[in-house]
Design a protein around this motif. Structure first.
Motif, short mmCIF file in Angstrom:
data_model
loop_
_atom_site.label_atom_id
_atom_site.label_comp_id
_atom_site.label_asym_id
_atom_site.label_seq_id
_atom_site.Cartn_x
_atom_site.Cartn_y
_atom_site.Cartn_z
N LEU A 137 0.80 -1.35 -0.01
CA LEU A 137 0.13 0.00 0.05
C LEU A 137 0.81 1.26 -0.33
N LYS A 138 1.84 1.28 0.80
CA LYS A 138 2.30 2.20 0.45
C LYS A 138 3.51 3.38 -0.77
N LYS A 139 3.78 1.52 -1.55
CA LYS A 139 4.65 2.14 -2.56
C LYS A 139 3.42 2.21 -3.79
N VAL A 140 1.80 2.08 -3.19
CA VAL A 140 1.02 2.87 -4.27
C VAL A 140 0.35 4.22 -3.97
N MET A 141 0.84 4.60 -2.36
CA MET A 141 0.67 5.66 -2.12
C MET A 141 1.83 6.77 -2.93
N SER A 142 3.00 5.88 -2.92
CA SER A 142 4.24 6.86 -3.61
C SER A 142 3.59 6.86 -4.65
N THR A 143 3.28 6.15 -5.38
CA THR A 143 2.70 6.19 -7.05
C THR A 143 1.95 7.01 -7.36
N LEU A 144 0.93 7.05 -6.18
CA LEU A 144 -0.04 8.36 -6.70
C LEU A 144 0.52 9.52 -6.53
#
Lengths: 200, 130
Positions: A137-144
Motif C-alpha cells: 500500500l505504501k508503494k501505491v501511495m508513493s506512486t499516487l
C-alpha cells in the motif's frame, strides 16, 4: 472592385472569422477540460492517498487486537502446560489407584495443548500479512503522490491561468522538482499551486 | 555475549511486525529484546546500549535497513555486531547488496519461529567458530 466581388470578399472574410472564432472556442474548451482534469485529480489523489493510509491504520489496529488475544491465549497455554506437569508429578507421587491411567490422560491433554501452541504460533506468524500488505500500500501511495506531482508540474509548465511573467511560477516549479518522488507533497505547496492555477 | 541471554534489538517500522518477531524470539527463549521503529532510532540505541544482536527490516522511513547496516559496519564500536536482515525484499540484487554490506544472514517475510531459530543459530555458530 465591383460591388459583387466586394460582397463575396466580405462573405469569405466573415466565414474565415467565424471558423477562427469556433477554433478559439474549441481550444478554450479543451483548456477547460485540462483544468477540470487537474482539479479532479488534485481533489481525488490526496483523497485516495488518505483512504489507503486509513486502510493501513485499520489493518494495523486489527492485527494488534488479534495479537493481544493471541498473546493471552499463549500465556494460558503455557499455564496449562505447567499445571499438567504439576498434576503428573502429583499423580506419580500419590498412592492413587490407576494413576498410570491418569498420567495417560494428562499426556493426551498435553499433546492437544502442544498442538494448540503450534497453531497459535502459526496464526501469529501469519499476522505478518499486515506488514506485507502495508508495504504494498505504501508503494501505491508513493506512486499516487508521484503522479499528482507530475500532473501539477505539467499544469505549471503549460501555465494554465497563470501569469506567464509570474516569478512565483518558476519558484513553485523548482519546489516541485526538488521534492523526492516518494514524498507526498506538502498540502500547503499543493494548495498554493492550485490557487495560482485558478483551480481552487 | 551470544546465547539465550543476549540483548537483541528488533528494528521495523511496523509495530505488528516488531511484536511478531518479539513473540517468536520469546518462543525461542530470547527474552532480552528491545525495539526501534527505524534505522535512525536504532543506530542511536545501538550507540548508547550494549546490544549483542540486531534483527532489522529493510524498508523503513528515515534510515532503511541497508543504511543502518552500513552505519553499523562503519562504526568502530559496532562493526562486529551480528545483523540479521528480515525483509519482504527477496530480489537477488538486494540479497547481494546486503551480503556485500556485511549482513550476517537474511530472512524473507513471512517466516516461522523455526526459520528464525535456524538463522540465529547459524550466525552464532559461525561467529563462535570464527
Amino acid at each position: 472592385m465591383n460591388d459583387v466581388n466586394w460582397k463575396q470578399m466580405v462573405s469569405n472574410l466573415k466565414n474565415e472569422l467565424s471558423q477562427l472564432a469556433m477554433y478559439v472556442d474549441k481550444t478554450r474548451k479543451g483548456m477547460e477540460d485540462i483544468e477540470s482534469t487537474v482539479k479532479l485529480s488534485s481533489e481525488r489523489f490526496p483523497q485516495a492517498s488518505n483512504d489507503l493510509s486509513t486502510v493501513t491504520g485499520d489493518l494495523e489496529q486489527a492485527a494488534n487486537r488479534i495479537m493481544s488475544i493471541l498473546e493471552g491465549l499463549m500465556r494460558d497455554q503455557e499455564k496449562v502446560q505447567s499445571l499438567l506437569k504439576v498434576l503428573t508429578e502429583w499423580l506419580q507421587d500419590s498412592a492413587i489407584r490407576n494413576s498410570d491411567e491418569g498420567i495417560g490422560l494428562i499426556n493426551v491433554i498435553g499433546s492437544i495443548n502442544s498442538r494448540m501452541k503450534d497453531e497459535l504460533m502459526e496464526i501469529l506468524t501469519n499476522l505478518s500479512f499486515h506488514d506485507l500488505s502495508g508495504q504494498k500500500l505504501k508503494k501505491v501511495m508513493s506512486t499516487l503522490a508521484d503522479i499528482e506531482k507530475r500532473l501539477l508540474e505539467l499544469a505549471l509548465t503549460f501555465g494554465l491561468q497563470v501569469d506567464r511573467n509570474d516569478p512565483q511560477k518558476d519558484m513553485m516549479l523548482k519546489e516541485l522538482k526538488d521534492t523526492p518522488s516518494s514524498v507526498t507533497l506538502n498540502q500547503d505547496v499543493v494548495d498554493k499551486i492550485l490557487k495560482d492555477l485558478g483551480v481552487r | 555475549m551470544l546465547g539465550q541471554d543476549m540483548k537483541i534489538l528488533v528494528v521495523d517500522d511496523f509495530s505488528t511486525m516488531r511484536r511478531i518477531v518479539k513473540n517468536l524470539l520469546r518462543e525461542l527463549g530470547y527474552n532480552n529484546v528491545e525495539e526501534a521503529d527505524d534505522g535512525t532510532t536504532a543506530f542511536e540505541k545501538l550507540k548508547s546500549g550494549d546490544f549483542d544482536f540486531v534483527i532489522t527490516d529493510w524498508n523503513m522511513p528515515n534510515m532503511p535497513g541497508i543504511e543502518l547496516l552500513n552505519a553499523i559496519r562503519k562504526d568502530p564500536k559496532l562493526k562486529d555486531l551480528p545483523v540479521l536482515m528480515v525483509t519482504a525484499e527477496a530480489e537477488k540484487e538486494k540479497v547481494i547488496t546486503a551480503v556485500k554490506a556485511g549482513v550476517n544472514n537474511y530472512v524473507v517475510k513471512p517466516f516461522t519461529a523455526a526459520t528464525l531459530k535456524e538463522k540465529i543459530d547459524a550466525i552464532i555458530e559461525k561467529l563462535k567458530a570464527g
